[in-house]
Design an enzyme around this catalytic site. Structure first.
Site, PDB file in Angstrom:
ATOM      1  N   GLY A   7       0.834  -1.196   0.000  1.00  0.00           N
ATOM      2  CA  GLY A   7       0.000   0.000   0.000  1.00  0.00           C
ATOM      3  C   GLY A   7       0.869   1.246   0.000  1.00  0.00           C
ATOM      4  O   GLY A   7       1.665   1.452   0.918  1.00  0.00           O
ATOM      5  N   VAL A  12       7.075   8.869   2.756  1.00  0.00           N
ATOM      6  CA  VAL A  12       8.386   8.223   2.829  1.00  0.00           C
ATOM      7  C   VAL A  12       8.304   6.831   3.437  1.00  0.00           C
ATOM      8  O   VAL A  12       9.036   5.914   3.031  1.00  0.00           O
ATOM      9  CB  VAL A  12       9.389   9.106   3.616  1.00  0.00           C
ATOM     10  CG1 VAL A  12       8.957   9.279   5.062  1.00  0.00           C
ATOM     11  CG2 VAL A  12      10.794   8.512   3.545  1.00  0.00           C
ATOM     12  N   SER A  14       5.811   4.405   3.439  1.00  0.00           N
ATOM     13  CA  SER A  14       5.354   3.356   2.521  1.00  0.00           C
ATOM     14  C   SER A  14       6.318   3.181   1.359  1.00  0.00           C
ATOM     15  O   SER A  14       6.519   2.067   0.861  1.00  0.00           O
ATOM     16  CB  SER A  14       3.940   3.668   2.008  1.00  0.00           C
ATOM     17  OG  SER A  14       3.896   4.892   1.303  1.00  0.00           O
ATOM     18  N   CYS A  94     -10.526   3.487   9.724  1.00  0.00           N
ATOM     19  CA  CYS A  94     -10.066   3.512   8.336  1.00  0.00           C
ATOM     20  C   CYS A  94      -9.194   2.297   8.035  1.00  0.00           C
ATOM     21  O   CYS A  94      -9.325   1.663   6.985  1.00  0.00           O
ATOM     22  CB  CYS A  94      -9.298   4.801   8.065  1.00  0.00           C
ATOM     23  SG  CYS A  94      -8.956   5.107   6.320  1.00  0.00           S
ATOM     24  N   GLY A 119       3.585   0.682   5.283  1.00  0.00           N
ATOM     25  CA  GLY A 119       4.690   1.352   5.953  1.00  0.00           C
ATOM     26  C   GLY A 119       4.421   1.653   7.408  1.00  0.00           C
ATOM     27  O   GLY A 119       5.083   2.528   7.986  1.00  0.00           O
ATOM     28  N   CYS A 193      -5.737  13.167   7.449  1.00  0.00           N
ATOM     29  CA  CYS A 193      -5.892  13.534   6.040  1.00  0.00           C
ATOM     30  C   CYS A 193      -7.032  14.525   5.836  1.00  0.00           C
ATOM     31  O   CYS A 193      -6.934  15.434   5.011  1.00  0.00           O
ATOM     32  CB  CYS A 193      -6.109  12.278   5.201  1.00  0.00           C
ATOM     33  SG  CYS A 193      -7.525  11.261   5.707  1.00  0.00           S
TER      34      CYS A 193
END
Length: 359
Positions: A7, A12, A14, A94, A119, A193
């Site tokens: 994913g 940085v 992931s 999520c 990550g 986000c």
């Protein structure tokens, strides 16, 4: 060569995870979830950076339109929660409902790949004695993200790889630079986000909830001021109350029925126990008797000693399995809607959602 889907958010962490697996000999496929429109590292900018990373590594890249899932499980979930006077934690929700499960489903169904990686800073291993995949804190405790992963199922934990679980954050940057990844110097995302995309959580909520003026009262019901919408307040909030008082005041509770915000002094903010719903037992089977553990009631809070008391053997269709947490000492700022996650040293035992208190 073993195939694995990574994913990629465009950050940085992931990117480094994908590079590590690629250079370990995995056949890596990049996958980015399109969660919402607008700016932010998880959206348009992130998708572009993720595509660039895949080009650098010479691996395929897929983008999956997950906007409907994100709308239902995150945006609607947050709006409903704040409107009801609680403070939902979107990240765990999520991870469970939008990211890991759907990503594994897409990898298996569309790409015929049964392994995924992200990550996140966490570790997972299999314990044959209890026949469970177990979730552990990352080696770098300052970056540990296991708290947000408590709701992952055994199926997902059995399929997921966390390449950064043993890696200090400083080493992640070095790895990204070593492989000349575009994201090596990319700034960290500091907010959710939704906050990045909207400027603030208040601005995001104001797009969906019409503010209704109401009273700010003390525990005895005396009116101290006025608010412009209960969705602008969270339990434990101190700043921004707009009330002049001789001592600091905190939001004690939010009453959506009366459209009231109740405030009081810090002493009234401590509790000796709380109940947890929708419990997911991760690294151990659901116990039938109380167990001792250390609990975090928010991501950055200090783990505190607690007794976890099972309340039901059969899960309720609406609220799932429930437990009561009894703290060794009173805890400040327990917030309904947030996650409580309990550990035994580095081993994540289980977690769930803090219920609104009736007392």
């Amino acid at each position: 060569m073993q195939k694995i889907v990574v994913g990629l958010s465009g950050g940085v962490d992931s990117s480094a995870a994908a590079a590590i697996l690629h250079h370990q000999g995995y056949e890596v496929v990049g996958l980015t979830l399109w969660l919402m429109r607008g700016k932010g590292q998880c959206c348009s900018e992130g998708m572009v950076d993720a595509a660039h990373i895949c080009e650098q590594l010479g691996i395929p890249h897929y983008i999956v339109d997950s906007r409907d899932l994100f709308q239902t499980h995150i945006i609607d979930y947050l709006v409903e929660g704040y409107g009801a006077g609680i403070t939902p934690l979107p990240c765990s929700q999520c991870n469970r409902a939008v990211k890991f499960g759907p990503m594994l489903g897409y990898a298996s169904t569309e790409l015929n790949i049964n392994r995924i990686a992200t990550g996140h800073y966490a570790r997972v291993s299999y314990n044959s004695q209890c026949d469970r995949h177990q979730l552990k804190r990352a080696v770098d405790r300052t970056k540990d993200q296991s708290y947000f992963l408590y709701d992952l199922t055994q199926d997902i934990l059995g399929a997921v790889v966390f390449p950064l679980g043993e890696v200090p954050k400083s080493e992640t940057r070095r790895i990204a630079a070593q492989y000349n990844l575009k994201t090596a110097d990319k700034p960290e995302s500091q907010d959710l986000c939704l906050v990045e995309a909207n400027g603030s959580m208040r601005a995001f909520l104001d797009k969906y909830i019409t503010g209704k003026k109401g009273e700010i009262v003390d525990p005895e019901g005396r009116v101290l001021g006025e608010h412009d919408g209960i969705h602008h307040y969270t339990i434990g909030q101190r700043r921004g109350l707009g009330i002049s008082a001789p001592e600091p005041l905190y939001v004690l509770s939010i009453d959506p029925g009366r459209n009231r915000v109740v405030v009081g002094d810090r002493d009234r903010m401590t509790q000796t126990e709380c109940t947890i719903r929708r419990v997911n037992w991760v690294s151990i089977a659901p116990p039938s008797e109380p167990i001792r553990a250390e609990v975090q009631i928010r991501y950055r809070s200090k783990p505190l000693p607690v007794t976890v008391v099972p309340l039901s053997s059969e899960p309720d269709p609406q609220i799932g399995t429930r437990v009561r947490l009894i703290f060794d000492e009173p805890i400040f700022g327990i917030t309904p809607g947030q996650a409580a996650v309990w550990y035994s040293e580095d081993l994540l035992l289980g977690g769930g959602v803090i219920e609104r208190q009736t007392t």
